[in-house]
Design an enzyme around this catalytic site. Sequence first.
Site, PDB file in Angstrom:
ATOM      1  N   TYR A  68       9.944 -15.181  10.773  1.00 26.26           N
ATOM      2  CA  TYR A  68      10.850 -14.861  11.876  1.00 26.26           C
ATOM      3  C   TYR A  68      10.988 -13.362  12.066  1.00 26.26           C
ATOM      4  O   TYR A  68      10.523 -12.578  11.236  1.00 26.26           O
ATOM      5  CB  TYR A  68      12.220 -15.502  11.649  1.00 26.26           C
ATOM      6  CG  TYR A  68      13.106 -14.802  10.623  1.00 26.26           C
ATOM      7  CD1 TYR A  68      12.827 -14.877   9.266  1.00 26.26           C
ATOM      8  CD2 TYR A  68      14.209 -14.064  11.030  1.00 26.26           C
ATOM      9  CE1 TYR A  68      13.641 -14.241   8.344  1.00 26.26           C
ATOM     10  CE2 TYR A  68      15.032 -13.425  10.101  1.00 26.26           C
ATOM     11  CZ  TYR A  68      14.735 -13.520   8.761  1.00 26.26           C
ATOM     12  OH  TYR A  68      15.533 -12.880   7.848  1.00 26.26           O
ATOM     13  N   ARG A  83       5.237  -6.255  12.432  1.00 25.50           N
ATOM     14  CA  ARG A  83       5.631  -6.934  11.189  1.00 25.50           C
ATOM     15  C   ARG A  83       5.529  -8.453  11.349  1.00 25.50           C
ATOM     16  O   ARG A  83       5.130  -9.147  10.410  1.00 25.50           O
ATOM     17  CB  ARG A  83       7.045  -6.529  10.778  1.00 25.50           C
ATOM     18  CG  ARG A  83       7.435  -7.105   9.412  1.00 25.50           C
ATOM     19  CD  ARG A  83       8.765  -6.615   8.919  1.00 25.50           C
ATOM     20  NE  ARG A  83       9.846  -7.037   9.787  1.00 25.50           N
ATOM     21  CZ  ARG A  83      11.115  -6.634   9.644  1.00 25.50           C
ATOM     22  NH1 ARG A  83      11.448  -5.800   8.675  1.00 25.50           N
ATOM     23  NH2 ARG A  83      12.034  -7.067  10.465  1.00 25.50           N
ATOM     24  N   ARG A 126       5.030 -35.240   6.836  1.00 24.18           N
ATOM     25  CA  ARG A 126       5.358 -34.402   5.690  1.00 24.18           C
ATOM     26  C   ARG A 126       4.298 -34.485   4.594  1.00 24.18           C
ATOM     27  O   ARG A 126       4.014 -35.560   4.064  1.00 24.18           O
ATOM     28  CB  ARG A 126       6.727 -34.793   5.121  1.00 24.18           C
ATOM     29  CG  ARG A 126       7.235 -33.821   4.072  1.00 24.18           C
ATOM     30  CD  ARG A 126       8.650 -34.171   3.622  1.00 24.18           C
ATOM     31  NE  ARG A 126       9.148 -33.171   2.675  1.00 24.18           N
ATOM     32  CZ  ARG A 126       8.798 -33.122   1.386  1.00 24.18           C
ATOM     33  NH1 ARG A 126       7.989 -34.044   0.894  1.00 24.18           N
ATOM     34  NH2 ARG A 126       9.273 -32.172   0.591  1.00 24.18           N
ATOM     35  N   LYS A 179       8.515 -11.747   5.966  1.00 23.66           N
ATOM     36  CA  LYS A 179       9.801 -12.169   6.543  1.00 23.66           C
ATOM     37  C   LYS A 179       9.757 -13.667   6.836  1.00 23.66           C
ATOM     38  O   LYS A 179       9.545 -14.099   7.973  1.00 23.66           O
ATOM     39  CB  LYS A 179      10.090 -11.346   7.802  1.00 23.66           C
ATOM     40  CG  LYS A 179      11.546 -11.342   8.213  1.00 23.66           C
ATOM     41  CD  LYS A 179      11.812 -10.244   9.217  1.00 23.66           C
ATOM     42  CE  LYS A 179      13.158 -10.342   9.881  1.00 23.66           C
ATOM     43  NZ  LYS A 179      14.296 -10.189   8.995  1.00 23.66           N
ATOM     44  N   GLU A 231      17.584  -4.858  -2.676  1.00 19.18           N
ATOM     45  CA  GLU A 231      18.038  -4.610  -1.296  1.00 19.18           C
ATOM     46  C   GLU A 231      19.242  -5.499  -1.014  1.00 19.18           C
ATOM     47  O   GLU A 231      19.713  -6.233  -1.880  1.00 19.18           O
ATOM     48  CB  GLU A 231      16.907  -4.912  -0.306  1.00 19.18           C
ATOM     49  CG  GLU A 231      16.412  -6.345  -0.372  1.00 19.18           C
ATOM     50  CD  GLU A 231      15.218  -6.612   0.551  1.00 19.18           C
ATOM     51  OE1 GLU A 231      15.117  -5.979   1.614  1.00 19.18           O
ATOM     52  OE2 GLU A 231      14.410  -7.493   0.190  1.00 19.18           O
ATOM     53  N   LEU A 238      11.952  -6.295   1.664  1.00 20.30           N
ATOM     54  CA  LEU A 238      11.395  -6.386   3.006  1.00 20.30           C
ATOM     55  C   LEU A 238      11.431  -4.964   3.575  1.00 20.30           C
ATOM     56  O   LEU A 238      12.475  -4.301   3.538  1.00 20.30           O
ATOM     57  CB  LEU A 238      12.249  -7.308   3.881  1.00 20.30           C
ATOM     58  CG  LEU A 238      11.726  -7.422   5.307  1.00 20.30           C
ATOM     59  CD1 LEU A 238      10.508  -8.342   5.355  1.00 20.30           C
ATOM     60  CD2 LEU A 238      12.803  -7.931   6.250  1.00 20.30           C
TER      61      LEU A 238
HETATM   62  N1  PMP Z   1      15.892  -6.739   3.947  1.00 24.20           N
HETATM   63  C1  PMP Z   1      16.140  -8.034   4.189  1.00 24.20           C
HETATM   64  C2  PMP Z   1      16.087  -8.992   3.057  1.00 24.20           C
HETATM   65  C3  PMP Z   1      16.442  -8.473   5.484  1.00 24.20           C
HETATM   66  O1  PMP Z   1      16.670  -9.786   5.721  1.00 24.20           O
HETATM   67  C4  PMP Z   1      16.521  -7.535   6.533  1.00 24.20           C
HETATM   68  C5  PMP Z   1      16.887  -7.943   7.924  1.00 24.20           C
HETATM   69  N2  PMP Z   1      16.122  -8.958   8.416  1.00 24.20           N
HETATM   70  C6  PMP Z   1      16.251  -6.185   6.241  1.00 24.20           C
HETATM   71  C7  PMP Z   1      15.947  -5.823   4.932  1.00 24.20           C
HETATM   72  C8  PMP Z   1      16.287  -5.142   7.303  1.00 24.20           C
HETATM   73  O2  PMP Z   1      15.156  -5.221   8.125  1.00 24.20           O
HETATM   74  P1  PMP Z   1      15.192  -4.720   9.622  1.00 24.20           P
HETATM   75  O3  PMP Z   1      15.664  -3.315   9.578  1.00 24.20           O
HETATM   76  O4  PMP Z   1      13.807  -4.831  10.084  1.00 24.20           O
HETATM   77  O5  PMP Z   1      16.144  -5.617  10.343  1.00 24.20           O
END
Ligand code: PMP
Length: 283
Positions: free
Chosen positions: A33, A52, A100, A148, A181, A205
Amino acid sequence: MPAVSYVNGAYMDHKEAKVNIEDRGYQFADGVYEVFAVINKKIVDYDGHLERLFRSLKEISLDSPIVYDAYLFHIRNLIKKNNIIDGLIYLQISRGVAQRDFKFPKNTKPSIVITARSISMGDYFSKFEKGIKVKITEDLRWKRVDIKTINLLPPVLAKQSAVENGCDEAWMIDSEGYITEGSSSNAWILINNKLITTPANNSILKGITRTSLIKALKKKKIKLIEKRFNIKDIKNANEAFITSATQFVMPVIKVDNNKIGNGKVGKYAHVFKDAYMEAIQLK
Ligand code: PMP
């Protein structure tokens, strides 16, 4: 609530839009996503988010159901159809509908859903002035969080635990005691005028907001160190922040029981937010 959503090639009344119960996104979290912010009817950092998305698709061996240029067309249509001034676009692609079975299905078209909703920039700015509180939680995620994917149970549990403890975000900690994070954001601290954030490897991410802020700060000649940090570093921090497409740059005033600085939003928070807002690409 959105009025119109895009589902597998058609624009639909959001309330009527449905997905199949055999969708692999629903059964296996087999999908990826993106979330894009919209400011003043324009998409924020569109190219970064779309690149991305294509990287995420490639990493899980999933083909895009539509061509690269069609994304901009559909997102812009949804901004118009939903009368979005400031808002968020949510875009999800799954491996589609099949009986499935763990292995990839043959000849199945990926499913795509795009939704749009309004947000208030006023709410963002008032939240910014107060800052947010963060709770430390264990990072229970898999080893490819650089992709993601819609496989989000660990960050859902982390965020819920933060909220139940009066916090807005969770900072996840790895087995060596380092912050990876936020549950849905990247984490930053400032110690003695040096900004520190976790390096973008497989343990985080790589946020598009993170990348944009780094670019903006380079222009302002602010010293950034990409290195891991732990709770001891947080206790020494003068300021702290999160970044994400939905929170932009958001100051953190408390992490667990540790006040950051004097427990108020610091001066660099404004510098970083302004630098980011000046540097964003709008499309
Ligand atoms: N880390 C994680 C785990 C996230 O879910 C997100 C937001 N989707 C981010 C960092 C920040 O990414 P972005 O700046 O691209 O929204």
